[in-house]
Design a protein around this motif. Structure first.
Motif, PDB file in Angstrom:
ATOM      1  N   ALA A   1      -6.773   4.575   2.376  1.00  0.00           N
ATOM      2  CA  ALA A   1      -5.876   3.573   1.778  1.00  0.00           C
ATOM      3  C   ALA A   1      -5.634   2.408   2.744  1.00  0.00           C
ATOM      4  CB  ALA A   1      -4.550   4.220   1.398  1.00  0.00           C
ATOM      5  N   ILE A   2      -5.608   2.726   4.024  1.00  0.00           N
ATOM      6  CA  ILE A   2      -5.399   1.666   5.022  1.00  0.00           C
ATOM      7  C   ILE A   2      -6.673   0.830   5.179  1.00  0.00           C
ATOM      8  CG2 ILE A   2      -4.993   1.218   7.474  1.00  0.00           C
ATOM      9  CD1 ILE A   2      -3.076   3.532   7.480  1.00  0.00           C
TER      10      ILE A   2
ATOM     11  N   THR B   1       0.871  -1.170   0.000  1.00  0.00           N
ATOM     12  CA  THR B   1       0.000   0.000   0.000  1.00  0.00           C
ATOM     13  C   THR B   1       0.907   1.219   0.000  1.00  0.00           C
ATOM     14  OG1 THR B   1      -1.490  -1.281   1.395  1.00  0.00           O
ATOM     15  CG2 THR B   1      -1.953   1.073   1.183  1.00  0.00           C
ATOM     16  N   ASP B   2       0.690   2.143  -0.950  1.00  0.00           N
ATOM     17  CA  ASP B   2       1.509   3.354  -1.000  1.00  0.00           C
ATOM     18  C   ASP B   2       0.964   4.389  -0.025  1.00  0.00           C
ATOM     19  OD1 ASP B   2       3.501   2.754  -2.773  1.00  0.00           O
ATOM     20  OD2 ASP B   2       2.164   3.027  -4.496  1.00  0.00           O
ATOM     21  N   LEU B   3       1.794   4.758   0.914  1.00  0.00           N
ATOM     22  CA  LEU B   3       1.359   5.724   1.923  1.00  0.00           C
ATOM     23  C   LEU B   3       2.533   6.611   2.267  1.00  0.00           C
ATOM     24  CD1 LEU B   3      -0.286   3.321   4.507  1.00  0.00           C
ATOM     25  CD2 LEU B   3      -1.525   4.941   3.080  1.00  0.00           C
TER      26      LEU B   3
ATOM     27  N   ASP C   1      -6.866   6.732   7.332  1.00  0.00           N
ATOM     28  CA  ASP C   1      -6.578   6.888   5.907  1.00  0.00           C
ATOM     29  C   ASP C   1      -7.347   5.841   5.096  1.00  0.00           C
ATOM     30  OD1 ASP C   1      -5.477   6.923   3.363  1.00  0.00           O
ATOM     31  OD2 ASP C   1      -3.474   7.416   4.106  1.00  0.00           O
TER      32      ASP C   1
ATOM     33  N   LYS D   1      -9.073  -5.500   1.487  1.00  0.00           N
ATOM     34  CA  LYS D   1      -8.467  -6.457   0.556  1.00  0.00           C
ATOM     35  C   LYS D   1      -8.025  -7.721   1.285  1.00  0.00           C
ATOM     36  CE  LYS D   1      -5.898  -3.733  -2.785  1.00  0.00           C
ATOM     37  NZ  LYS D   1      -4.537  -3.565  -3.296  1.00  0.00           N
TER      38      LYS D   1
ATOM     39  N   ASN E   1       3.859  -3.439   6.212  1.00  0.00           N
ATOM     40  CA  ASN E   1       3.730  -2.856   4.876  1.00  0.00           C
ATOM     41  C   ASN E   1       5.043  -2.257   4.405  1.00  0.00           C
ATOM     42  OD1 ASN E   1       1.986  -1.999   2.590  1.00  0.00           O
ATOM     43  ND2 ASN E   1       2.579   0.040   3.290  1.00  0.00           N
TER      44      ASN E   1
ATOM     45  N   ASP F   1      -8.774   0.368   3.012  1.00  0.00           N
ATOM     46  CA  ASP F   1      -8.841  -0.412   1.799  1.00  0.00           C
ATOM     47  C   ASP F   1      -7.947  -1.647   1.880  1.00  0.00           C
ATOM     48  OD1 ASP F   1     -10.286  -0.096  -0.559  1.00  0.00           O
ATOM     49  OD2 ASP F   1      -8.366  -0.022  -1.646  1.00  0.00           O
ATOM     50  N   THR F   2      -6.765  -1.457   2.452  1.00  0.00           N
ATOM     51  CA  THR F   2      -5.829  -2.566   2.620  1.00  0.00           C
ATOM     52  C   THR F   2      -6.476  -3.693   3.434  1.00  0.00           C
ATOM     53  OG1 THR F   2      -3.987  -1.036   2.582  1.00  0.00           O
ATOM     54  CG2 THR F   2      -3.561  -3.209   3.513  1.00  0.00           C
TER      55      THR F   2
END
Ligand SMILES: Nc1ncnc2c1ncn2[C@@H]1O[C@H](COP(=O)(O)OP(=O)(O)O)[C@@H](O)[C@H]1O
Ligand SMILES: [Mg+2]
Lengths: 489, 252
Positions: free
Chosen positions: A107-108, A25-27, A105, A114, A221, A110-111
């Motif tokens: 994105a997290i 994951t890009d963070l 976030d 997934k 990550n 979402d991680t």
């Protein structure tokens, strides 16, 4: 030999092809400078806003660690670790101190989605899961969110990150932290004391049955970053809790270190059931990359009639060095260890348990199932001891190994030690092999090679799978199939 | 119908040739017996029909109802109706016999595009079959063949054959290691499965079994070939004279 060769080939591919959790994951991250020294320890403690006593505890551990040597006795081989070549703290920037899920976030979130870990309580409630599970999500060095906190609070249960517990429940932490695994217990545990970053804290008050399963999901990550988690679970008199732990990490070429410490304390008549499904990235088909999993887990049956049960399904990591143990201090206390360790590719597993009988009429049970395939090495290492005062201590150990193919190894190293003549220890061990002839026999009856392998493997691990909570058992069975079944044909 | 034509087989690594141009036809409903000295290639023939990997077929063909078995995987051959009762049945620890039987039956049904059997339906069939063969219920809960006596293993093979309803049942020395009572039970089990559509290949070293499973034809095998074919009386002749003639003849 063709079928077995093919199975082995397929199985070899699997870690590369089938490790579904290998994405990154890009963070934007907040990192400590690379390396390991007192300043890093101070940095971590400051990031966490810790009180002085905690920093002092860490620094003391760090000074002791510097005088210690890495253990050499395990049957694992790896190049010398350069502890200065790693980062010891990495936290998603946007996640400085989330108050609610909305602050986390996306994105997290979402991680975790997934990964199949629902974090939104309404999603969990709306989901297919029949029973509620509260989750503490640890992402690299920080806990990003803990669910169902309010509901648990009503029952008096504390479930939060260890960082929060240090601030909000210092008396409990001071009383129990390091009381099961002493600061200088072993090299990795001592390192963990110095640089641990997050993990979970659980407190179950007297007479309380925790109203739902608790779980922590660890995700590494960041690149080049070690994860040092710390978990502390306290079950007061007459309480009960079932706790689950899951772990994954991205696919990376370099090895990453994961050195956790887990401490469990069960007081009179309390019971703790701790289950793990460990699926860290195992490395690729050539043995490149993967997690070094050096973990110290120990439970203290401190009270009379208390019970601690460890169940583990270990399928990941390049190296696993892990011995979840029980100190059977209270009279009539009971310790259990149920383990499935699957190794494949170039994985190395050295795992087992210690059952230390101190109190009277203490009992323990060990069921270990090791499955090795590919070029892996799988060792069961177990110690059962009875103290002078441990009258009527009883242990039953059953330790089975299953080999798939010709190039893997299975080893059993039991240590038995009794200082009390009334102790009775029973030990059974078997090593078997999925042979070409067995596969042919099954195929003659109509089963495909994968079906045959899965059938034999499932038969082999059945006793342990039954110990897992329902939802986990299904996941674990799938995981084992993915690791081994292969699609021969 | 099983048709084997000009079958030449060597060990996988090519170090030894075992079957040398073997011809054999078994019609629907026929019970054919193969007798022959140890080492003549009887078990090899059964393994090659079933698709074991250790052997290389150099020439020839094997057709079951016109289908070319040599092009099929072992599990596909099983689904097509080949059943082999092993000379030495394998043990599958930890897999309850019942679980194994169900997995096998459903795998074959799936292979033929049929629905899975419901559990009660399956249980009924297993229990009825087990009873006929004198297999106690609790044996079905134990790991397949684990700790079974030689005779129990052979009975379990016949139970599997009864459940799987093959079009050709190959029995490889099913009589070896059986006392007379067990031999009778097993033979009755096989005889009950005889039908106009189902054929059998009964491999044995001794004539005794053929008193109970009476064959339509008897073939003598030596050095990887069928060297003589006759009716059931041929078995008595072999019993009286031994295999010495065939061993020297074939060697000559
Ligand atoms: N997989 C194998 N590897 C090596 N030799 C074999 C193999 N299978 C059979 N043979 C040899 O082939 C010959 C025929 O064996 P087999 O078919 O078992 O005969 P039978 O069943 O008639 O006693 C024997 O000499 C045996 O040793
Ligand atoms: Mg034979």
């Amino acid at each position: 030999m063709v079928a077995v060769k093919e199975t082995v080939e397929q199985v070899k591919q699997l870690d590369v092809d089938q490790y579904k959790y290998g994405f990154t994951t890009d963070l934007e991250v907040d990192k400590a400078p690379k390396g390991l020294n007192e300043d890093i320890v101070r940095f971590i403690s400051a990031k966490k806003g810790e009180p002085q006593w905690m920093l002092d505890w860490r620094l003391d551990a760090f000074r002791r660690w510097k005088t210690m040597d890495e253990p050499q006795w395990a049957r694992v081989h790896y190049p010398k670790i350069d502890f200065n070549d790693s980062y010891y703290y990495a936290a998603p920037k946007k996640n400085a101190a989330p108050k609610t899920l909305d602050d986390v976030d996306p994105a997290i979130l979402d991680t975790y989605k997934k990964l199949g870990i629902p974090l939104r309580e309404q999603e969990i409630l709306a989901g297919v899961q029949t029973s509620k599970v509260a989750v503490d999500a640890v992402f690299d060095s920080v806990s990003v969110v803990t669910t169902f906190k309010e509901e648990l609070k009503k029952a008096g249960v504390i479930f939060c990150s260890i960082s929060e517990a240090i601030k909000d429940h210092p008396d409990l932490v001071k009383k129990y932290l390091g009381s099961v695994v002493p600061v200088t217990d072993n090299y990795y545990a001592t390192l963990n004391c110095a640089v641990f970053t997050d993990g979970s804290f659980v407190y179950i008050p007297e007479g309380t049955r925790c109203p739902m399963e608790l779980s922590t999901y660890f995700r590494i990550n960041e690149k080049n970053t070690g994860q040092f988690e710390r978990t502390l679970i306290i079950a007061e008199k007459g309480s009960y809790v079932s706790y689950l732990e899951g772990c994954t990490a991205p696919q990376r070429d370099e090895n990453q270190l994961h050195a956790a410490v887990v401490e469990l304390v069960a007081l009179d008549d309390a019971e703790i059931k701790y289950s793990t499904v460990q699926n860290w990235y195992p490395g690729d088909a050539d043995g490149k990359g993967g997690i070094y999993n050096f973990v110290t887990k120990r439970g203290d049956c401190r009270g009379a009639n208390s019970k601690i049960s460890w169940t583990q399904v270990e399928t990941g990591s390049a190296i696993t060095w892990k011995y979840p143990s029980c100190i059977l201090r209270g009279d009539n206390s009971r310790g259990e260890f149920y383990s499935i360790a699957v190794s494949n590719g170039y994985q190395q597993v050295d795992s087992g348990t210690k059952m230390i009988h101190l109190g009277k009429n203490t009992t323990s049970r060990i069921i270990s199932k090791g499955i090795s395939a590919g070029k892996s090495q799988n060792t069961y290492r177990g110690q059962v001891s009875a103290h002078r005062k441990a009258t009527n201590a009883r242990n039953f150990t059953n330790c089975d190994s299953l080999l798939i193919g010709e190039t893997c190894g299975a080893h059993t190293v039991p240590y038995l030690e009794s200082k009390n003549a009334s102790a009775v220890f029973e030990h059974e061990a078997t090593t078997s092999k999925i042979s070409e002839d067995q596969l042919f026999y099954c195929r003659q009856r109509g089963l495909s090679a994968e079906e045959a392998t899965a059938l034999i493997v499932n038969g082999f691990v059945k006793d342990v799978l039954q110990q897992l909570p329902m939802e986990f058992a299904v996941e674990a069975q799938k995981l084992i199939s993915i690791s081994l079944e292969g699609s021969v044909g | 119908m099983l048709e084997i034509r000009n079958l030449h087989v060597a060990i996988e690594d090519g170090s030894k040739k075992i079957l040398n141009g073997l011809n054999l036809t078994i019609r629907d409903g026929e019970v054919a017996a193969i007798m022959g000295p140890n080492g003549s290639g009887k078990s090899t023939l059964s393994y090659v029909i079933a698709g074991k990997d250790d052997y290389e077929v150099l020439d020839g063909e094997i057709l079951l109802d016109g289908k070319n078995l040599l092009e099929m995987e072992p599990d596909a051959r099983a689904a097509a109706g080949v059943f082999l009762a092993f000379q030495y049945p394998l043990e599958i620890p930890g897999v309850a016999t019942m679980t194994f039987l169900k997995a096998a039956l459903n795998a074959q049904r799936k292979g033929r595009g049929e629905d899975e059997l419901t559990t009660p339906d399956f249980m009924k069939r297993v229990k009825a079959g087990a009873e006929k063969l004198g297999i106690p219920q609790d044996m079905l809960k134990r790991g397949l063949n684990v700790g079974f006596s030689g005779g129990e293993k052979k009975r379990m093979e016949i139970l599997q054959m009864a459940l799987l309803e093959p079009s050709i049942g190959i029995l490889d020395e099913t009589d070896s290691g059986l006392d007379i009572d067990a031999l009778k039970i097993v033979s009755e089990g096989v005889n009950a499965l005889r039908s106009a559509k189902r054929s059998f290949l009964v491999i044995t070293h001794y004539q005794r079994l053929l008193n109970y499973i009476v064959p339509d034809t008897v073939h003598v095998m030596s050095k990887g070939q069928i060297v003589r074919t006759g009716g059931k009386e041929l078995a008595f002749e072999l019993e009286a004279n031994g295999y010495a003639d065939y061993v020297t003849n074939a060697a000559a």
